[in-house]
Design a protein around this motif. Sequence first.
Motif, mmCIF file in Angstrom:
data_model
loop_
_atom_site.group_PDB
_atom_site.id
_atom_site.type_symbol
_atom_site.label_atom_id
_atom_site.label_comp_id
_atom_site.label_asym_id
_atom_site.label_seq_id
_atom_site.Cartn_x
_atom_site.Cartn_y
_atom_site.Cartn_z
ATOM 1 N N GLU A 74 0.847 -1.113 0.035
ATOM 2 C CA GLU A 74 0.016 0.060 -0.025
ATOM 3 C C GLU A 74 0.800 1.239 0.039
ATOM 4 O O GLU A 74 0.373 2.369 0.352
ATOM 5 C CB GLU A 74 -1.093 0.070 1.185
ATOM 6 C CG GLU A 74 -1.723 -1.239 1.450
ATOM 7 C CD GLU A 74 -2.512 -1.768 -0.011
ATOM 8 O OE1 GLU A 74 -2.740 -1.106 -0.848
ATOM 9 O OE2 GLU A 74 -2.754 -3.201 -0.213
ATOM 10 N N ASP A 116 2.599 -7.827 2.216
ATOM 11 C CA ASP A 116 1.247 -7.720 1.758
ATOM 12 C C ASP A 116 0.134 -7.861 3.002
ATOM 13 O O ASP A 116 0.172 -8.887 3.463
ATOM 14 C CB ASP A 116 0.902 -8.957 0.637
ATOM 15 C CG ASP A 116 -0.479 -8.927 0.037
ATOM 16 O OD1 ASP A 116 -1.342 -8.064 0.685
ATOM 17 O OD2 ASP A 116 -0.609 -9.460 -1.117
ATOM 18 N N LEU A 118 -2.747 -7.396 3.455
ATOM 19 C CA LEU A 118 -4.031 -8.238 3.229
ATOM 20 C C LEU A 118 -4.131 -8.779 1.828
ATOM 21 O O LEU A 118 -4.257 -7.996 0.939
ATOM 22 C CB LEU A 118 -5.297 -7.198 3.508
ATOM 23 C CG LEU A 118 -6.652 -8.138 3.814
ATOM 24 C CD1 LEU A 118 -7.569 -6.826 4.030
ATOM 25 C CD2 LEU A 118 -7.145 -8.795 2.709
ATOM 26 N N ASP A 119 -3.870 -10.176 1.641
ATOM 27 C CA ASP A 119 -3.836 -10.826 0.611
ATOM 28 C C ASP A 119 -5.222 -11.322 0.348
ATOM 29 O O ASP A 119 -5.672 -12.049 1.044
ATOM 30 C CB ASP A 119 -2.578 -11.864 0.394
ATOM 31 C CG ASP A 119 -2.539 -12.487 -0.894
ATOM 32 O OD1 ASP A 119 -2.572 -11.768 -2.185
ATOM 33 O OD2 ASP A 119 -2.404 -13.678 -1.054
ATOM 34 N N THR A 121 -7.786 -9.100 -1.185
ATOM 35 C CA THR A 121 -8.763 -8.206 -0.579
ATOM 36 C C THR A 121 -10.269 -8.170 -1.364
ATOM 37 O O THR A 121 -11.248 -8.057 -0.805
ATOM 38 C CB THR A 121 -8.107 -6.652 -1.173
ATOM 39 O OG1 THR A 121 -6.890 -6.668 -0.403
ATOM 40 C CG2 THR A 121 -9.011 -5.488 -0.720
HETATM 41 MG MG MG Z 1 -2.897 -6.957 -0.516
#
Ligand code: MG
Length: 306
Positions: A74, A116, A118-119, A121
């Motif tokens: 991000e 990552d 949140l893999d 999403t």
């Molecule tokens: Mg992600």
Amino acid sequence: MATNAPLIMRIMALSINTAKRAGVIIRDVLKQGDLGIVDKGKNDPQTEADRSAQRCIIASLTKKFPSIKIIGEEGGSDLNVCDDWLVGEQDEAFLKQICPAAWQDAKPEDFVIWVDPLDGTAEYTQGYVEHVTVLIGIAIKNSAVGGIIHQPFYKQSSGELGRTIWGLKGLGTGGFTPVKPPAGEFIITTTRSHSNALHQKAVDVFNASKVLKVGGAGFKVLQLLEGKAHAYVFATPGCKKWDTCAPEAVLEANGGTLTNINGEHYEYHADVEHVNSRGVLASVGNNHKELVEKIPLEVRQAVGAM
Ligand code: MG
Ligand code: AMP
Ligand code: MG
């Protein structure tokens, strides 16, 4: 305790607890209900959970290891986080493991940490929460060496939510029981939201007994490690270094292989392009080369692999 442990062991031990904390944030955002979805591109959403989990992970790792390069999905994060998001405790059980000789002397400048937060999403926003993972991958001198895969929504038999899996090449894996996939079958796990005609051609050529379509690179690699599938096929660009660094390290620490569709390992130095332009092919067992050879020429040419 163990402040003298080799750097890789201390990074892994803090990453284990940081991934768990990020998992709590991901569950809390879902519970509270306002996901704050922003589109980063076509089929590429970001939520409040991605943003907050990344801030928690990057702030915690940066505070403890200020000279180590950390790259998160991000982008640049505000490191000014509340104390409640700042994880300082290392996982003591992990620190009891013996560091493989190959990594004992690795220096801060040898490392890149790929995050990552949140893999999966898209799946998180659509209610397929069991596909979601938190991925912290640790590269030393260009190679994926260590990884944490945390599943915030995994239901333990005790009823507790969340499971944390680690892998370090030369040491092995922890947090789960590896299972071999069934003999006499060939099961593929692949994307459920980023397919196209050429990718489908690559999947079809294997004539698999079953094709599982699930979200996230982390979850697909867990399916390989837990005997649910024999190969992970993604024959198109789109996933990135933060998607594959931790899964590659965990899979390979357990004897599997993760490469591009040409059978070559990706590089993980700080200046590498983020996109895995030649797709992903991962397998358990020792037939990786045979799988690479099955990918049609037309597909390899399309991703610049020939
Ligand atoms: Mg992600
Ligand atoms: P999937 O197997 O489709 O769940 O993708 C695995 C990871 O790669 C996820 O983090 C996806 O967001 C990312 N990914 C794969 N293909 C694309 C794409 N075309 N655009 C953006 N992200 C992608
Ligand atoms: Mg991802």
